[in-house]
Enzyme design. Structure first.
Site, PDB file in Angstrom:
ATOM      1  N   ASP A 181     -18.620  -0.084 -27.135  1.00 25.42           N
ATOM      2  CA  ASP A 181     -19.536  -1.137 -26.672  1.00 25.42           C
ATOM      3  C   ASP A 181     -20.296  -0.621 -25.450  1.00 25.42           C
ATOM      4  O   ASP A 181     -19.920   0.377 -24.838  1.00 25.42           O
ATOM      5  CB  ASP A 181     -18.785  -2.442 -26.359  1.00 25.42           C
ATOM      6  N   HIS A 496     -15.517   3.750 -33.976  1.00 29.06           N
ATOM      7  CA  HIS A 496     -16.106   2.465 -33.594  1.00 29.06           C
ATOM      8  C   HIS A 496     -17.038   2.738 -32.413  1.00 29.06           C
ATOM      9  O   HIS A 496     -16.611   2.750 -31.256  1.00 29.06           O
ATOM     10  CB  HIS A 496     -14.992   1.488 -33.210  1.00 29.06           C
ATOM     11  N   ASP A 521      -9.732   5.864 -40.215  1.00 29.03           N
ATOM     12  CA  ASP A 521     -11.042   6.319 -39.746  1.00 29.03           C
ATOM     13  C   ASP A 521     -12.103   5.338 -40.239  1.00 29.03           C
ATOM     14  O   ASP A 521     -12.907   5.652 -41.114  1.00 29.03           O
ATOM     15  CB  ASP A 521     -11.288   7.737 -40.276  1.00 29.03           C
ATOM     16  N   GLU A 530     -11.744   3.070 -31.848  1.00 31.47           N
ATOM     17  CA  GLU A 530     -12.797   3.038 -30.830  1.00 31.47           C
ATOM     18  C   GLU A 530     -12.667   4.269 -29.932  1.00 31.47           C
ATOM     19  O   GLU A 530     -11.668   4.990 -29.971  1.00 31.47           O
ATOM     20  CB  GLU A 530     -12.708   1.744 -29.995  1.00 31.47           C
TER      21      GLU A 530
HETATM   22  O1  9MR Z   1      -8.111  -0.060 -23.750  1.00 29.63           O
HETATM   23  C1  9MR Z   1      -8.008  -1.470 -23.807  1.00 29.63           C
HETATM   24  C2  9MR Z   1      -6.638  -1.837 -24.322  1.00 29.63           C
HETATM   25  O2  9MR Z   1      -5.655  -1.402 -23.406  1.00 29.63           O
HETATM   26  C3  9MR Z   1      -6.555  -3.334 -24.545  1.00 29.63           C
HETATM   27  O3  9MR Z   1      -5.312  -3.636 -25.162  1.00 29.63           O
HETATM   28  C4  9MR Z   1      -7.708  -3.798 -25.421  1.00 29.63           C
HETATM   29  C5  9MR Z   1      -7.714  -5.309 -25.653  1.00 29.63           C
HETATM   30  O4  9MR Z   1      -7.953  -5.981 -24.478  1.00 29.63           O
HETATM   31  O5  9MR Z   1      -8.937  -3.442 -24.812  1.00 29.63           O
HETATM   32  C6  9MR Z   1      -9.107  -2.053 -24.678  1.00 29.63           C
HETATM   33  O6  9MR Z   1     -10.298  -1.791 -24.042  1.00 29.63           O
HETATM   34  C7  9MR Z   1     -11.503  -2.092 -24.738  1.00 29.63           C
HETATM   35  C8  9MR Z   1     -12.315  -2.992 -23.826  1.00 29.63           C
HETATM   36  O7  9MR Z   1     -11.676  -4.228 -23.709  1.00 29.63           O
HETATM   37  C9  9MR Z   1     -13.751  -3.140 -24.275  1.00 29.63           C
HETATM   38  N1  9MR Z   1     -14.378  -1.868 -24.505  1.00 29.63           N
HETATM   39  C10 9MR Z   1     -13.642  -1.057 -25.458  1.00 29.63           C
HETATM   40  C11 9MR Z   1     -12.242  -0.785 -24.975  1.00 29.63           C
HETATM   41  C12 9MR Z   1     -11.489   0.151 -25.922  1.00 29.63           C
HETATM   42  O8  9MR Z   1     -11.169  -0.439 -27.136  1.00 29.63           O
END
Ligand code: 9MR
Ligand code: ZN
Length: 554
Positions: A181, A496, A521, A530
Site C-alpha cells: 500500500d 501484494h 504466491d 505483501e
Molecule cells: O506487519 C504488520 C503485521 O505485523 C500486522 O499483523 C498486520 C495487521 O495489522 O499489519 C502488517 O502491516 C501492514 C500494515 O498494517 C499496512 N501496510 C502493509 C503492512 C504489511 O502487510
C-alpha cells in the site's frame, strides 16, 4: 564423471526447470539457497523425497565435483511442514563456480553459485528497492532488462481533517510507501530507519562504499545513508512544533489499486501517538551519529528534532495511542515501553547524557532480548543492542550489562540450536507460534541478535546461523523458492504490491502462516504475500553482515 552419465530420472526432471510450475514438481523437492554460498560456509539442501547418494554438478560441462550421502529421514511436525525430508550436506565443496545438486531418482536443483561476493548483488537490489519505494518523486530502475518506473506521486500529502486541523493541508510529501500500500506510517518508518542505521553502524567497512545508483550517488555520503535520508526528511514533516509526532499519513482505506502516480485518494494525517514519537526520537538520535562525519548541519538538525520529541515524551509519561477511528488502513499500534527504551538508548549513545542513561537503565531493569529479533511492535532488541555495543561503555551499570549479555547469549544460543535442529535451518523454528504475518521478516531480523552476540563474543556458529536465515529466505524452505522478488530461483511473481506486475525487484514477501505449508504466491493475499519496508530493512541488515567490500584501490 560427467552430468550425462547420471541416471535418466535426473535428466528427465531437468526439463521441468524450464517451466515455472507452481505445483510441487519433482525438482522442487530439492530445496536450497538458490543465491549461493561463500566458499567457506556450511552448505546444505533439504530434500523432500527418499534419496541416498547425491552429487553436485557443474553448470556448463556437467562435471560431478562432489558426491555425498543424504542424512537420515527427518519427520517434520504437523504444525510445521508435515513431511519427511533428508538433508544433503555439501560443505566440503568450496571451489567457486556455478552448480546444481543432482539427486538420483529425485531430480536436479535450481542452480546456485559459490563465490566470496555472493551477497553483494542481493544487498544492492534489496536496498535499492527502498529507493523504488520513494513517494513524492519519480523513480526509475532497470533489472533483468525490465524498466520499473512511475512518475511523482501523492503530491497532495496530506490533509489535517482527522488530526484536529480542519480541512487544511500540511506538507507531508516524500518518504517511502510502507508496503504494497502507498500509505506512510511513522512507527514502521522509524523502525526501518533504525535497523538500517544499525546496519551501517555495525558493518561500515562492508556497506559504506556500496553504490546504489541513487539520484544522490556520488555526493560523498554513503548511499545507504542517502536512502535513509529520504525517509528522514519525510519523518521531519510528521513532527509538530511541540515535539508530538503524527502517527501516520494515510488514505482512509486500502481500496485504490494501480500505479502510485494515478492515485487520487485523499490522504490524511492521523492524530499523534507516543509510540510514533518515541520511534522518531530513536531514529533521529541514531541518524545524528551517522550523519555527523558527512553533514554536521543535518546531524544537528536530527539531534534537535530528537530532543524536542524526547521532551514531549517526558511530558506524556503514559502510552498515548493515535485515534484511528477514521481509518481502515495499517494501525501499527503498540505498547510504547520498548519504544521509549529504544529512544533513551539512542539518545544516550549519541549525547552521553546521564539523564538518558538513567532512563534507559530504569526501563531496562526487567527487560530481556527477544527471540524474534526486533520488530515494528517491539523495539527492545535495538535498544539493548545499542547499549551493549556502546562507544562509552564505562558509564554503564556493570550488573545490568552482565545480565543483558547473559540474556543475549542465551537467546542467540537458542536461535543457533533452533536452526541446527530444523529441517530447513529456519532459525525461528516451529515449536512456538512462529508462523505469523511477516514471519519472513523476523527470520531476517533474528540475525540482529546473532551479529550483536558475535561482536561481543565471536563464535563461528553465530555467523553460520545468520547464513542459515538467508539460505531459508532464498530457497531452502518448503516451497523451494526464493521469497525475494527478482532474486534467486522462482521468486514471488505475484506479490501484494499495488504497482503491479512484473513484480518490482528486491522485495521480501511476508511468508506463510499459520503453518509451514501456507505460503501462496497470490497477489490478493496481503497476509502471506505483501512486501513491507520493515521486512526489507531487516533483510538489508541481515545481508549487510556478508557484503564483500570492494578491494582497496592501490
Ligand atoms: O506487519 C504488520 C503485521 O505485523 C500486522 O499483523 C498486520 C495487521 O495489522 O499489519 C502488517 O502491516 C501492514 C500494515 O498494517 C499496512 N501496510 C502493509 C503492512 C504489511 O502487510
Ligand atoms: Zn507516493
Amino acid at each position: 564423471m560427467k552430468f550425462p552419465h547420471l541416471p535418466w530420472s535426473v535428466l528427465a526432471t531437468t526439463c521441468l526447470l524450464a517451466g515455472s510450475v507452481p505445483a510441487l514438481a519433482a525438482d522442487q523437492a530439492i530445496r536450497l539457497n538458490t543465491i549461493g554460498f561463500p566458499p567457506d560456509a556450511m552448505k546444505r539442501a533439504t530434500i523432500a523425497a527418499p534419496c541416498g547418494e547425491f552429487h553436485v554438478v557443474r553448470v556448463g560441462d556437467g562435471a560431478v565435483v562432489f558426491t555425498g550421502q543424504a542424512g537420515a529421514p527427518i519427520k517434520t511436525a504437523p504444525t510445521d511442514t508435515d513431511e519427511t525430508v533428508q538433508v544433503a550436506d555439501f560443505s566440503g565443496l568450496a571451489a567457486p563456480g556455478r552448480y546444481q545438486l543432482a539427486v538420483p531418482g529425485v531430480g536436479l536443483s535450481a542452480p546456485f553459485t559459490i563465490a566470496a561476493d555472493i551477497w553483494n548483488t542481493p544487498f544492492y537490489l534489496v536496498t535499492r528497492a527502498m529507493y523504488l519505494w520513494r513517494c513524492g518523486t519519480a523513480v526509475r530502475a532497470e533489472w533483468n532488462g525490465i524498466t520499473y518506473e512511475h512518475g511523482p506521486c501523492h503530491l497532495e500529502d496530506g490533509w489535517l481533517d482527522y488530526a484536529d486541523g480542519g480541512h487544511v493541508r500540511r506538507p507531508g510529501t516524500g518518504g517511502w510507501h510502507d508496503a504494497g500500500d502507498y500509505n506512510k506510517y511513522v512507527v514502521n518508518a522509524g523502525f526501518s530507519v533504525g535497523l538500517m542505521l544499525h546496519a551501517l553502524e555495525q558493518f561500515p567497512e562492508r556497506v559504506a562504499k556500496v553504490k546504489l545508483d541513487l539520484p544522490e550517488s556520488g555526493n560523498g555520503v554513503p548511499d545507504l545513508l542517502n536512502e535513509i535520508r529520504w525517509e528522514l526528511e519525510w519523518l521531519l514533516t510528521m513532527q509538530l512544533e511541540d515535539g508530538r509526532v503524527y502517527h501516520k499519513l494515510s488514505a482512509v482505506n486500502f481500496k485504490y489499486w494501480g500505479p502510485p502516480d494515478q492515485d487520487t485518494s485523499p490522504r490524511y494525517f492521523s492524530p499523534w501517538s507516543s509510540t510514533a514519537t518515541a520511534d522518531f526520537v530513536a531514529a533521529f538520535a541514531a541518524a545524528s551519529r551517522s550523519f555527523r562525519p558527512y553533514d554536521g548541519d543535518f546531524a544537528d538538525k536530527c539531534l534537535a528534532a530528537a530532543r524536542r520529541s524526547w521532551a514531549c515524551l517526558a511530558a506524556h509519561p503514559r502510552n498515548v495511542p493515535s485515534d484511528l477511528r477514521a481509518f481502515h488502513t495499517g494501525a501499527y499500534q503498540a505498547e510504547d515501553d520498548s519504544h521509549r527504551l529504544w529512544a533513551a538508548a539512542e539518545l544516550w549513545e549519541t549525547t552521553g547524557e546521564p539523564s538518558c542513561l538513567r532512563e534507559f537503565e530504569r526501563r531496562a531493569a526487567t527487560t530481556e532480548f527477544t527471540l524474534l529479533g526486533p520488530t515494528w511492535g517491539d523495539a527492545q532488541d535495538l535498544a539493548l543492542g545499542t547499549y551493549l555495543l556502546t562507544h562509552h561503555p564505562a558509564d554503564r551499570d556493570p550488573a545490568l550489562v552482565a545480565r543483558l549479555q547473559d540474556s543475549l547469549f542465551a537467546q542467540a544460543g537458542h536461535i543457533v540450536a533452533t536452526a541446527g535442529s530444523n529441517a530447513y535451518g529456519r532459525p525461528l523454528g516451529v515449536e512456538r507460534p512462529v508462523w505469523f504475518w511477516g514471519c519472513n521478516g523476523s527470520v531476517a531480523a533474528q540475525t540482529y541478535l546473532l551479529h550483536v552476540a558475535d561482536r561481543l563474543q565471536p563464535d563461528l556458529r553465530y555467523r553460520a546461523t545468520a547464513l542459515d536465515a538467508l539460505a531459508y529466505l532464498f530457497g531452502r524452505n518448503f516451497n523451494g523458492r526464493s521469497y525475494v522478488t527478482g532474486l534467486g530461483a522462482n521468486p514471488p511473481h505475484h506479490p501484494h504490491d499495488r504497482r503491479g506486475e512484473p513484480a518490482w525487484p528486491g522485495y521480501l514477501v511476508g511468508g506463510g502462516w499459520p503453518d509451514g505449508k501456507s505460503w501462496l504466491d497470490v497477489r490478493e493475499n496481503a497476509r502471506l504475500n505483501e512486501i513491507a519496508v520493515n521486512w526489507n530493512a531487516a533483510l538489508i541488515y541481515a545481508l549487510a553482515a556478508f557484503v564483500q567490500p570492494p578491494e582497496p584501490a592501490r
